[in-house]
Design a protein around this motif. Sequence first.
Motif, PDB file in Angstrom:
ATOM      1  N   ARG A   1      80.934 -84.068 -46.109  1.00  0.00           N
ATOM      2  CA  ARG A   1      79.945 -83.704 -45.232  1.00  0.00           C
ATOM      3  C   ARG A   1      78.559 -83.653 -45.904  1.00  0.00           C
ATOM      4  O   ARG A   1      77.482 -83.683 -45.165  1.00  0.00           O
ATOM      5  CB  ARG A   1      80.308 -82.159 -44.607  1.00  0.00           C
ATOM      6  CG  ARG A   1      81.446 -82.431 -43.596  1.00  0.00           C
ATOM      7  CD  ARG A   1      81.878 -80.810 -43.445  1.00  0.00           C
ATOM      8  NE  ARG A   1      82.178 -80.098 -44.173  1.00  0.00           N
ATOM      9  CZ  ARG A   1      82.811 -79.125 -44.463  1.00  0.00           C
ATOM     10  NH1 ARG A   1      82.671 -78.107 -43.098  1.00  0.00           N
ATOM     11  NH2 ARG A   1      82.887 -78.216 -45.251  1.00  0.00           N
ATOM     12  N   ASN A   2      78.746 -83.588 -47.187  1.00  0.00           N
ATOM     13  CA  ASN A   2      77.430 -83.481 -48.064  1.00  0.00           C
ATOM     14  C   ASN A   2      76.944 -84.854 -48.748  1.00  0.00           C
ATOM     15  O   ASN A   2      75.924 -84.952 -48.877  1.00  0.00           O
ATOM     16  CB  ASN A   2      77.505 -82.391 -48.959  1.00  0.00           C
ATOM     17  CG  ASN A   2      77.749 -81.033 -48.230  1.00  0.00           C
ATOM     18  OD1 ASN A   2      77.197 -80.718 -47.182  1.00  0.00           O
ATOM     19  ND2 ASN A   2      78.797 -80.167 -48.714  1.00  0.00           N
TER      20      ASN A   2
ATOM     21  N   HIS B   1      74.786 -91.027 -47.590  1.00  0.00           N
ATOM     22  CA  HIS B   1      74.248 -89.905 -46.679  1.00  0.00           C
ATOM     23  C   HIS B   1      74.445 -88.845 -47.604  1.00  0.00           C
ATOM     24  O   HIS B   1      75.517 -88.225 -48.397  1.00  0.00           O
ATOM     25  CB  HIS B   1      75.323 -90.128 -45.681  1.00  0.00           C
ATOM     26  CG  HIS B   1      75.268 -91.278 -44.606  1.00  0.00           C
ATOM     27  ND1 HIS B   1      74.614 -91.420 -43.500  1.00  0.00           N
ATOM     28  CD2 HIS B   1      75.836 -92.281 -44.762  1.00  0.00           C
ATOM     29  CE1 HIS B   1      74.746 -92.386 -43.044  1.00  0.00           C
ATOM     30  NE2 HIS B   1      75.447 -93.208 -43.779  1.00  0.00           N
TER      31      HIS B   1
ATOM     32  N   ALA C   1      73.142 -84.443 -47.835  1.00  0.00           N
ATOM     33  CA  ALA C   1      72.728 -83.286 -47.035  1.00  0.00           C
ATOM     34  C   ALA C   1      71.174 -83.016 -47.301  1.00  0.00           C
ATOM     35  O   ALA C   1      70.551 -83.470 -48.289  1.00  0.00           O
ATOM     36  CB  ALA C   1      73.603 -82.103 -47.620  1.00  0.00           C
ATOM     37  N   ARG C   2      70.691 -82.615 -46.335  1.00  0.00           N
ATOM     38  CA  ARG C   2      69.232 -82.483 -46.295  1.00  0.00           C
ATOM     39  C   ARG C   2      68.571 -81.489 -47.449  1.00  0.00           C
ATOM     40  O   ARG C   2      67.543 -81.767 -47.900  1.00  0.00           O
ATOM     41  CB  ARG C   2      68.772 -81.790 -44.833  1.00  0.00           C
ATOM     42  CG  ARG C   2      67.147 -81.520 -44.646  1.00  0.00           C
ATOM     43  CD  ARG C   2      66.576 -83.049 -44.700  1.00  0.00           C
ATOM     44  NE  ARG C   2      67.021 -84.009 -43.740  1.00  0.00           N
ATOM     45  CZ  ARG C   2      66.656 -83.837 -42.416  1.00  0.00           C
ATOM     46  NH1 ARG C   2      65.909 -83.133 -41.970  1.00  0.00           N
ATOM     47  NH2 ARG C   2      67.222 -84.959 -41.670  1.00  0.00           N
TER      48      ARG C   2
ATOM     49  N   VAL D   1      70.137 -91.675 -46.784  1.00  0.00           N
ATOM     50  CA  VAL D   1      69.719 -91.042 -45.433  1.00  0.00           C
ATOM     51  C   VAL D   1      69.847 -89.518 -45.657  1.00  0.00           C
ATOM     52  O   VAL D   1      71.233 -89.141 -46.195  1.00  0.00           O
ATOM     53  CB  VAL D   1      70.533 -91.643 -44.479  1.00  0.00           C
ATOM     54  CG1 VAL D   1      70.474 -90.973 -43.114  1.00  0.00           C
ATOM     55  CG2 VAL D   1      70.290 -93.012 -44.121  1.00  0.00           C
TER      56      VAL D   1
ATOM     57  N   GLU E   1      70.899 -86.048 -44.111  1.00  0.00           N
ATOM     58  CA  GLU E   1      71.551 -85.554 -42.895  1.00  0.00           C
ATOM     59  C   GLU E   1      70.970 -84.180 -42.148  1.00  0.00           C
ATOM     60  O   GLU E   1      71.014 -83.436 -43.441  1.00  0.00           O
ATOM     61  CB  GLU E   1      72.999 -85.798 -42.804  1.00  0.00           C
ATOM     62  CG  GLU E   1      73.499 -87.029 -43.131  1.00  0.00           C
ATOM     63  CD  GLU E   1      73.258 -88.199 -42.104  1.00  0.00           C
ATOM     64  OE1 GLU E   1      72.988 -87.382 -40.996  1.00  0.00           O
ATOM     65  OE2 GLU E   1      73.513 -89.262 -42.019  1.00  0.00           O
ATOM     66  N   ALA E   2      70.793 -84.071 -41.079  1.00  0.00           N
ATOM     67  CA  ALA E   2      70.603 -82.550 -40.723  1.00  0.00           C
ATOM     68  C   ALA E   2      71.657 -81.849 -40.958  1.00  0.00           C
ATOM     69  O   ALA E   2      72.873 -81.855 -40.834  1.00  0.00           O
ATOM     70  CB  ALA E   2      70.072 -82.420 -39.355  1.00  0.00           C
ATOM     71  N   GLU E   3      71.223 -80.455 -41.098  1.00  0.00           N
ATOM     72  CA  GLU E   3      72.310 -79.492 -41.551  1.00  0.00           C
ATOM     73  C   GLU E   3      72.975 -78.660 -40.147  1.00  0.00           C
ATOM     74  O   GLU E   3      72.030 -78.492 -39.619  1.00  0.00           O
ATOM     75  CB  GLU E   3      71.681 -78.437 -42.426  1.00  0.00           C
ATOM     76  CG  GLU E   3      72.672 -77.131 -43.074  1.00  0.00           C
ATOM     77  CD  GLU E   3      71.939 -76.351 -43.624  1.00  0.00           C
ATOM     78  OE1 GLU E   3      72.296 -75.050 -43.876  1.00  0.00           O
ATOM     79  OE2 GLU E   3      71.354 -76.580 -44.798  1.00  0.00           O
ATOM     80  N   ASP E   4      74.323 -78.551 -40.216  1.00  0.00           N
ATOM     81  CA  ASP E   4      74.712 -77.861 -39.140  1.00  0.00           C
ATOM     82  C   ASP E   4      74.446 -76.280 -39.289  1.00  0.00           C
ATOM     83  O   ASP E   4      74.967 -75.802 -40.348  1.00  0.00           O
ATOM     84  CB  ASP E   4      76.102 -77.971 -39.367  1.00  0.00           C
ATOM     85  CG  ASP E   4      76.943 -77.260 -38.158  1.00  0.00           C
ATOM     86  OD1 ASP E   4      76.327 -76.510 -37.273  1.00  0.00           O
ATOM     87  OD2 ASP E   4      78.457 -77.407 -37.736  1.00  0.00           O
TER      88      ASP E   4
END
Length: 285
Positions: A193-194, A203, A205-206, A265, A267-270
């Motif tokens: 995810r990160n 990809h 993590a932001r 890229v 990615e936006a964090e949940d």
Amino acid sequence: MLFASVSMLAALATLYVQGLLPASAPSADEPFHYQGFEKVLRHVQPDGDVDFSSMGRERAELDRFVASLASFSPHNRPDVFPTSEDALAFWLNTYHALVLQQVVDGYPYLESVEQPWPGRFFWARSWPVGGRRMTLWSLRHRVLSGEFADPRVHLALFHATRGGPRMDSSHFQPEYLHSQLNEASRRFIGDKRNVRLDRDTVHLARLFETYREDFLAALPEGRRGNVLQFVWAFLPDTCEERPGCDTRADLDHACGPKLDRCHIVFEAEDTSLPDAAARPSRTER
């Protein structure tokens, strides 16, 4: 007169957010310790989710530990925290305890740190810590980032989001601090995810964009132009423990020996709570 009043209020607000306003530091009834906080962390699941419901039902230990922070910090009691490891472990544990208390106070209505608007969770509340009123913002940015040049902190600091670093079931201990920070970094970077490879795209993590300069500053000379150099250092060599993960060899193959051939890229964090309880979304209620 109005201008002077507004200026004074603005100055006080700045001091408040930055954790520079004074607070009383009462005499402690006992020596500083983490035993109570360690009991609080038994509500953290192996996957990093937190059982906030059960933590709230047994919150006395959490509240006692937070109350003890009023008397102690490396700033007002350097005799209690004589090494940099002692100090950093204290601030990390303090941040986590205050985050947990704030979530427990808002639970079950709080579902995201973005409620009621972005940022408020981290600066709208303050706590007395060693003679200062500290906000979460001041702990993270003025103390942890300002006093300790260790980017691994960003990968270890739990801020109550499902997309951020996960909570561990053990508190930070000075004697094991470096290995704990390394493990937290490996855990975060080893999570797809990160960090995820997709052909010639990485990809990330932001968080790697937000604190990019901190990660680059920790790299050796000659490697400071690419945050993937930091990521590479904490990727696994094999995926025996995390089947399907991306490895150092995968990153080398995709991005080249200098790690400069890939597109990144962020990615936006949940920002939803990493809540161990299965709660329906608002639309399902």
